[in-house]
Structure formats: structure tokens, C-alpha cells
Design a protein around this motif. Structure first.
Motif, PDB file in Angstrom:
ATOM      1  N   GLN A 147     -13.979   2.736   9.280  1.00  0.00           N
ATOM      2  CA  GLN A 147     -13.701   2.534  10.699  1.00  0.00           C
ATOM      3  C   GLN A 147     -14.469   1.281  11.100  1.00  0.00           C
ATOM      4  N   LEU A 195      -4.984  10.967  -6.088  1.00  0.00           N
ATOM      5  CA  LEU A 195      -5.611  10.378  -4.908  1.00  0.00           C
ATOM      6  C   LEU A 195      -5.715   8.872  -5.127  1.00  0.00           C
ATOM      7  N   MET A 196      -4.928   8.111  -4.391  1.00  0.00           N
ATOM      8  CA  MET A 196      -4.925   6.649  -4.502  1.00  0.00           C
ATOM      9  C   MET A 196      -5.881   6.088  -3.456  1.00  0.00           C
ATOM     10  N   LEU A 211     -12.386  14.415   2.895  1.00  0.00           N
ATOM     11  CA  LEU A 211     -12.019  13.056   2.486  1.00  0.00           C
ATOM     12  C   LEU A 211     -10.554  12.822   2.847  1.00  0.00           C
ATOM     13  N   MET A 212     -10.313  11.973   3.844  1.00  0.00           N
ATOM     14  CA  MET A 212      -8.955  11.671   4.294  1.00  0.00           C
ATOM     15  C   MET A 212      -8.470  10.425   3.567  1.00  0.00           C
ATOM     16  N   GLU A 237      -7.263  -0.071  -2.169  1.00  0.00           N
ATOM     17  CA  GLU A 237      -6.361  -1.166  -2.525  1.00  0.00           C
ATOM     18  C   GLU A 237      -6.960  -2.509  -2.086  1.00  0.00           C
ATOM     19  N   ARG A 257      -4.833   5.769  12.228  1.00  0.00           N
ATOM     20  CA  ARG A 257      -5.673   6.028  11.059  1.00  0.00           C
ATOM     21  C   ARG A 257      -7.070   6.475  11.511  1.00  0.00           C
ATOM     22  N   ARG A 290       0.829  -1.199   0.000  1.00  0.00           N
ATOM     23  CA  ARG A 290       0.000   0.000   0.000  1.00  0.00           C
ATOM     24  C   ARG A 290       0.875   1.264   0.000  1.00  0.00           C
ATOM     25  N   ILE A 320       0.881   4.450  -2.733  1.00  0.00           N
ATOM     26  CA  ILE A 320       0.742   5.848  -2.326  1.00  0.00           C
ATOM     27  C   ILE A 320       1.934   6.669  -2.814  1.00  0.00           C
ATOM     28  N   ARG A 376      -3.116  12.562   2.978  1.00  0.00           N
ATOM     29  CA  ARG A 376      -3.661  13.540   2.033  1.00  0.00           C
ATOM     30  C   ARG A 376      -5.115  13.824   2.374  1.00  0.00           C
ATOM     31  N   PHE A 377      -5.550  15.022   2.040  1.00  0.00           N
ATOM     32  CA  PHE A 377      -6.958  15.355   2.245  1.00  0.00           C
ATOM     33  C   PHE A 377      -7.505  16.057   1.006  1.00  0.00           C
ATOM     34  N   THR A 378      -8.791  15.885   0.777  1.00  0.00           N
ATOM     35  CA  THR A 378      -9.532  16.643  -0.229  1.00  0.00           C
ATOM     36  C   THR A 378     -10.770  17.167   0.466  1.00  0.00           C
ATOM     37  N   ARG A 433       2.108  10.725   7.406  1.00  0.00           N
ATOM     38  CA  ARG A 433       1.836  11.547   6.237  1.00  0.00           C
ATOM     39  C   ARG A 433       0.505  11.105   5.651  1.00  0.00           C
ATOM     40  N   ALA A 474     -13.999   5.127   1.062  1.00  0.00           N
ATOM     41  CA  ALA A 474     -12.873   5.626   1.860  1.00  0.00           C
ATOM     42  C   ALA A 474     -13.176   5.600   3.350  1.00  0.00           C
ATOM     43  N   THR A 475     -12.144   5.814   4.130  1.00  0.00           N
ATOM     44  CA  THR A 475     -12.188   6.095   5.577  1.00  0.00           C
ATOM     45  C   THR A 475     -13.007   5.087   6.380  1.00  0.00           C
ATOM     46  N   THR A 485      -4.748   7.959   2.040  1.00  0.00           N
ATOM     47  CA  THR A 485      -3.322   7.646   1.815  1.00  0.00           C
ATOM     48  C   THR A 485      -2.432   7.870   3.033  1.00  0.00           C
ATOM     49  N   GLU A 486      -2.852   7.336   4.174  1.00  0.00           N
ATOM     50  CA  GLU A 486      -2.018   7.455   5.370  1.00  0.00           C
ATOM     51  C   GLU A 486      -0.756   6.594   5.208  1.00  0.00           C
ATOM     52  N   GLN A 487       0.369   7.180   5.583  1.00  0.00           N
ATOM     53  CA  GLN A 487       1.618   6.429   5.706  1.00  0.00           C
ATOM     54  C   GLN A 487       2.096   6.657   7.136  1.00  0.00           C
ATOM     55  N   PHE A 523      -2.770  16.467  -8.307  1.00  0.00           N
ATOM     56  CA  PHE A 523      -3.051  15.789  -7.038  1.00  0.00           C
ATOM     57  C   PHE A 523      -3.587  14.400  -7.351  1.00  0.00           C
ATOM     58  N   ILE A 567      -9.170   9.968  10.514  1.00  0.00           N
ATOM     59  CA  ILE A 567     -10.525   9.960   9.953  1.00  0.00           C
ATOM     60  C   ILE A 567     -11.473  10.770  10.824  1.00  0.00           C
ATOM     61  N   ARG A 608     -17.067   6.375   4.261  1.00  0.00           N
ATOM     62  CA  ARG A 608     -17.526   7.492   3.432  1.00  0.00           C
ATOM     63  C   ARG A 608     -17.472   7.097   1.961  1.00  0.00           C
TER      64      ARG A 608
END
Lengths: 172, 172, 172
Positions: free
Chosen positions: C112, A107-108, B107-108, A111, B43, A43, A47, B125-127, B123, C109-110, B110-112, A105, B47, C125
Motif C-alpha cells: 500500500q 500463488l503468483m 495473505l491477499m 511481477e 486493491r 499481470r 494470474i 486469492r487468499f492464504t 477476483r 505482497a500487499t 492476485t487481484e483481477q 493452489f 488488502i 507484508r
């Protein structure tokens, strides 16, 4: 050995043998944990693929591919990180020194990663936003990837990526 | 003890000692599982950050920060949940009772998440989508967060968040 | 048994007993690993839900619901995969043979995901993009799901899904 002592030993042995089952399954459990870790590692590659594309960092981008990893797309085909980097830099241009991305930008998302030993098949989705005339992010493409991954000594790498556009549509 | 019996015990002992290796590694395995759980817990905070912002629930939002967690942004700087909540409510206004969000969608993605003991660097990303004149969701901002997290008795909390706009661009 | 031999056995026994603690916790560790795997499996269902909807594959879509899983929405209510498939095909129409989706893109996405044994509660979401007049992806709806999941012999299934629109707003 008298029976009672044998029994005593057998009880001990029995304890040890019965404990062999969880001990044996510790190996299986470690395998399952490794799969979960592998999924996280793969993953991260998905990203970073977007991160490096947005940053026009084609060196790190190409390093996400396996040594025999194949890039196929509108610019042709290239095999291995060095050739992939060269193709990207020829096709997209090298960014100016100090380049900061302000317009793209990736957005992935979503997965689905199936690991089998040192290989994996991966499905995911992407949405690309680009800056519009007002400087706002506007979705320009939405599609999906179908990937083959391979575990190399340095970690998981892309062996083959097939890109499908959904909106707008484009075949592999 | 006669040699044969000693041998029998030694075999048993050997079994037990040989089993010590998987037993010892069970601790290491537990640590690896804990890292995977920590990543999930972190994560969840990322969120919930979006959930509470959209809901204008600044009390729960501020509680995502560590007791010495720092909020920095357009409204200034605040340290700790109470001060962060006060700054948000002063700057954004308290929502009316029974408020239902109909206009904002974070919209959160691609957390690393790199966990090291009781701290983590993250790290993501957000939209942000906002309702446009037709009542449709329109992307208004896309960017990324770089965070330091800390494990507190109650769970993982944000110690420091740095926000970078990509489209439109804004530095930290 | 002479005391020294008893002691020798006790030492062995002690080793075995002391090892019982990690052995016992191996079971607890396996449970924790299973929860992580369950979260991945449930996440896959959430993602496939969007994949099958976009592909208008209502057979596979309906199979994501439990045998007593309830679908509720604008077309009414249906219970169980067969009835859900029938309702979807009646309401949405069956796709033409060889149908390829070029107009819809669900972005899930997101997630939980709280697992308790063989049930789970899940919040997530969604953003739906549709092709606009220029053939670009345009966000048309953004909202959230609150789900109850159940573990069936074949895997995790949706028992009940409640959909909330955020932009545009719609209650459950």
C-alpha cells in the motif's frame, strides 16, 4: 497586415504554439498510460496461468501462449497453443467432466514487468500449495519465472517461459 | 476580411481544430487513468480487509462494505456496516483493549479487477496462516474471493463477497 | 480593428481559452500518471529487496537504500548503502563465488503505497519460506514492513524500514 494585427495574431499563434507543448506531450502521456495498462494486462495473464493450471483447464491455459509461444518443461517442448494443450492433456490427463480442484493452489506474486512496445520481459515468483494428509494447504514448491511476452491482436501472450525452482532448486 | 487574412485565420483555426483531437482524447485518457486509479483503490480495500481481520478491528473491517453491502458466511448474513460489525463482534468476540495479533496472517494476492463506471467485479486469492505449536506460521486455508464492488461517495466498497475455499474445499 | 474582426479573433481566442481547461488539466493528469508510475517503481524496490536478500547480493541490496537511508535490525544500525553493505556482509558472511540460493524464499505482497511528491509511505507484508528437512518450502516467518521512501536522482530508495513480525511476533 498592420503590425498591431500581426501582433494580435502572433499572440493567438503564440498561445496556440505554446499550447502545442502539452498537446504534443499528450501523445507521450498516452504512451505512458498504455504501458501501465499493458503491465496490468500481462499481470492478468500470469494470474490466469495459475487459475487454469489449478482448474486443469488446459485449453484456456494453452491459449495464454503466443501462436509461436514455446512451452518447455518436464514433459518436453511444445510450440503454439494447440500443441501445448495436446502435450498437457497427454501428460497430465484430461480432467473428468465437472472436475473441481480441491488439492492444488498456485500463488503468483511479485511481477516485475518491463514493456518495450509490443514485447515485454517479465520476472515473477510462484508458490504451489498442495493438500496434505490433513486436508491443509502445504507448500510443495517455490520458485520463479522469467518470461518473454508478446502483444498479439488478441492481447498479451507468453512467447517463452523459463521456470526456476528455488525450493526445491531446479535449473531452467 | 481579405482572403489572405481569412486564410491566415483559417490556418490558425485549423491549428486549433486539429488540436481538438488530442484535446478530446485527453478526456478519454483521463478516463483510462481513472480506471487505473480505481484498480489501486479497490486493491487497497482487499488488502485492508485482511489487515483489519487480523487486527480484529471489526469497525474498520465493516466499513469496507457498502451501505447495502452483504456479508455472508458461517455466521449467517448481515447487510450494511453496522449490522456486519455487530455480527462479527457477536460471533468472534471483541478483542481485549490493547490486543496485538500474534496468531493470524491473511495473505491477499492476485487481484483481477474489472471496473465499469461505478461498479467493479473482482477476483482474488487468499492464504491464511495461523501460528502452529512451535510458533511458526502454518497455512490453514487457501481459497478465492469473487466480489462485486461499488463506488460510494467515500470511495470503493464491497457490495457482495463470495468466498470459495480451495484447500480445504468449500463452496460459496 | 473592426468589431466583426475582433469578434472573429475573440471566437478564435475563445476556442483557445476554452481549450485551456483540458490543457491545464493535462498537467494534473500527468501528475496522476506519475503517481501510478511511482507506485510501480516503489513496488519494484520492495520486490528486489527480497530478490537480493535471497541471492545474498548485499551490494545490490544495500543500493536500495537512500544515501542517508537507515537499516535497523538484529545486527544493529547502519546508515547509507556502504555501511549497510558492510554490516550485512560482516553479519551474514559473504556468499561463496557462484553461490546459488536453494534454501530461502522471500514472498513480498500487499503493498500500500502513498506517494506525496518526492516521498512516500509504504506498508507491505512478507512471508519467508526456508527449506525444511525434506527440501520443501516451510514458512518460517510472516510479518509486515512500514517504510519511508524518498525519490533520489537515481530513483526511489528506502529511507527507513521498520519491520514487525506477526508470526512469530516481534515489535519494531
Amino acid at each position: 497586415m498592420p503590425p498591431t494585427r500581426f501582433l494580435a495574431l502572433a499572440v493567438l499563434l503564440g498561445l496556440t504554439v505554446s499550447s502545442a507543448s502539452p498537446i504534443a506531450s499528450a501523445g507521450a502521456l498516452a504512451d505512458r498510460v498504455r504501458v501501465l495498462e499493458d503491465q496490468q494486462a500481462i499481470r492478468a495473464v500470469l494470474i490466469q496461468y495459475g487459475d487454469y493450471l489449478d482448474a486443469q483447464d488446459y485449453g484456456h491455459y494453452a491459449a495464454l501462449f503466443a501462436k509461436d509461444g514455446v512451452w518447455t518443461g518436464g514433459y518436453g517442448t511444445a510450440t503454439g497453443p494447440a500443441a501445448i494443450q495436446a502435450l498437457m492433456e497427454k501428460s497430465m490427463g484430461k480432467p473428468a467432466p465437472g472436475f473441481i480442484n480441491r488439492t492444488k493452489f498456485h500463488l503468483m506474486a511479485t511481477e516485475q514487468i518491463a514493456v518495450t512496445g509490443d514485447t515485454a520481459t517479465v520476472r515473477s515468483r510462484f508458490t504451489v500449495f498442495t493438500a496434505d494428509a490433513d486436508g491443509r494447504p502445504a507448500p510443495s514448491r517455490a520458485g520463479r519465472y522469467v518470461d518473454a511476452f508478446v502483444r498479439e491482436p488478441g492481447g498479451w501472450r507468453i512467447k517463452r517461459r523459463t521456470t526456476y525452482g528455488i525450493i526445491p532448486y531446479s535449473g531452467p
